[in-house]
Design an enzyme around this catalytic site. Structure first.
Site, PDB file in Angstrom:
ATOM      1  N   LYS A 116       3.038-119.426 -15.665  1.00  0.00           N
ATOM      2  CA  LYS A 116       1.601-119.683 -15.520  1.00  0.00           C
ATOM      3  C   LYS A 116       1.237-121.058 -16.071  1.00  0.00           C
ATOM      4  CE  LYS A 116      -2.850-117.495 -16.697  1.00  0.00           C
ATOM      5  NZ  LYS A 116      -3.468-116.286 -17.312  1.00  0.00           N
ATOM      6  N   SER A 171      -6.636-114.395 -13.764  1.00  0.00           N
ATOM      7  CA  SER A 171      -6.086-115.713 -14.079  1.00  0.00           C
ATOM      8  C   SER A 171      -4.569-115.812 -13.987  1.00  0.00           C
ATOM      9  CB  SER A 171      -6.553-116.158 -15.469  1.00  0.00           C
ATOM     10  OG  SER A 171      -5.907-115.444 -16.483  1.00  0.00           O
ATOM     11  N   SER A 205      -5.849-110.076 -17.435  1.00  0.00           N
ATOM     12  CA  SER A 205      -5.202-111.023 -16.534  1.00  0.00           C
ATOM     13  C   SER A 205      -3.725-110.802 -16.297  1.00  0.00           C
ATOM     14  CB  SER A 205      -5.430-112.457 -17.037  1.00  0.00           C
ATOM     15  OG  SER A 205      -6.800-112.760 -16.978  1.00  0.00           O
TER      16      SER A 205
END
Length: 439
Positions: free
Chosen positions: A81, A150, A174
């Site tokens: 990420k 996210s 998330s």
């Protein structure tokens, strides 16, 4: 559907000469990336990805050419990420702020991935600073739908089979929401179990690194390698875990369709001999409905971005700007009260589990399936946020579909007992799992 099988266990157990194994895994990654990424858009665009991956491959071969054995993740492509710093890649965090302002040194998790021989596949898409903002990523089950919040890019990359393992973070939902929406396994360890160095933080009292794989055996392997001081439990005991279902408003935070599926799942487990107890919880119902957790997060967000915001306010997206401005109005005393409430709830949940004889809390992972993109909704915090507030470990297992879209079954354990959570999840897995790559 843009789904392919991608087993972490199979890739870790690959045979052949090191160069052949690396070629095979890298070729598969590049092939699927080329086929699927234009439609899914899970990754942050990278100008020279093939060149960077070629350098990583060469370094791996040089490092381990004479070694008798190879590290556990040798040649496995792992997506990360875009909140975690990775050497050679800018950190943008879904933001328009200058990348050189945000980018920093790699933290211990990325260094651990490299030590284990992983190939960093690339950075995955996130909402701005993991808070809010538009994202291009689409759900591999149906690109008209969102992949979640996210950690969207990480979940979508694993669901599509572009890579077998991805790293995300969770503040409110998330990891759990994208895992549920994309039909993959999403594991959020106990708060603080995985170090957060090398991560751009949203809310230091909530933020937790998490992981995505296509199946539970893969997640167990990933946790054993990446969660510090992991002590895997081969088997709990001969008995089945006692399951706790929260009573009250918590179980109203879902659509009628999701509730019907969950009731049916619980009914099947009861028929198989599982005890299920519906329990009044040690939190106030209005706390879940109210804005306390959001205020807490926005207060910490404002403090994390204090210096950047002063000079770069206009480069922030409007939702994050407004959140920071609201957070500035929250006093340090109020934030300390919230931190104290976290500790109280963590203690109360542990005591309640002992008192009621509960091994595992269970619930739907989300209140609905993945919304359509135009609905501008990337998930619901209600089913996941309260457990994150308490710091509890949780996992979403792909367990059902509604209208061809996945829905996860969430299991929540006792704070600090992550190994026990995964062991109990292993007990449940055969009874509830479905193969999302073949659904």
């Amino acid at each position: 559907m843009l789904l392919n099988r991608s087993s972490l266990i199979e890739m870790m157990n690959g045979t052949g000469e090191p160069e052949v194994r690396l070629e095979r895994s890298l070729d598969l990654y590049m092939e699927r990336f080329g086929q699927l990424e234009p439609q899914i858009r899970a990754f942050v665009p990278e100008a020279d990805a093939e060149l960077r991956l070629g350098r990583e491959k060469a370094l791996l071969l040089h490092t381990y050419s004479e070694a008798d054995s190879k590290p556990a993740l040798f040649g496995v492509p792992v997506a990360v990420k875009d909140l975690l710093h990775v050497e050679g890649l800018p950190t943008r965090a879904g933001s328009q702020l200058p990348a050189d302002l945000l980018t920093g040194p790699e933290g211990s998790l990325v260094l651990r991935l490299r030590f284990l021989g992983a190939l960093i596949a690339g950075k995955t898409v996130t909402e701005e600073f993991a808070y809010n903002g538009p994202i291009a990523t689409r759900n591999p089950h149906n690109t008209a739908h969102t992949p979640g919040g996210s950690s969207a890019g990480s979940a979508a990359a694993v669901a599509a089979g572009i890579c077998p393992l991805a790293v995300g973070t969770q503040t409110l939902r998330s990891v759990i929401a994208p895992a549920s929406f994309c039909g993959v396994v999403g594991f959020k360890p106990s708060y603080g179990r995985v170090p957060l160095d090398g991560v751009l933080l949203l809310s230091p009292s909530f933020d937790t690194i998490g992981f995505f794989t296509q199946d539970l055996p893969g997640m167990e392997a990933a946790a054993a390698l990446l969660v510090p001081d992991w002590e895997a439990i081969p088997a709990i005991s001969a008995r089945k875990p006692v399951l706790g279902v929260p009573a009250g408003v918590y179980m109203e935070l879902m659509s009628p369709e999701v509730k019907a599926v969950f009731i049916a799942q619980i009914g099947i487990l009861e028929q198989l001999g599982y005890q299920v107890r519906h329990v009044d919880m040690p939190w106030k119902d209005e706390f879940i409905y109210g804005d306390a957790m959001i205020r807490f997060i926005e207060g910490e967000l404002a403090r994390e971005h204090e210096h950047w915001f002063a000079e770069h306010r206009e480069e922030y997206g409007l939702p994050v700007q407004e959140a920071i401005l609201r957070g500035r109005q929250i006093t340090d005393e109020e934030l300390e009260q919230y931190r104290g409430q976290q500790m109280i709830l963590r203690r109360d949940l542990k005591e309640l589990m002992v008192q009621e004889g509960i091994d595992l809390w269970v619930s739907p992972a989300q209140g609905g399936t993945a919304p359509k993109v135009e609905e501008n909704n990337t998930g619901w915090a209600g089913m996941a946020a309260i457990w994150g507030f308490a710091g509890s470990p949780s996992i979403s297992l792909p367990a059902a579909t509604i209208g061809s879209m996945p829905l996860g079954f969430q299991c929540i354990g006792t704070y600090g007992e992550d190994e026990t959570l995964l062991a109990w999840a292993r007990e449940l897995w055969p009874h509830i799992a479905y193969n999302s790559a073949e659904a």
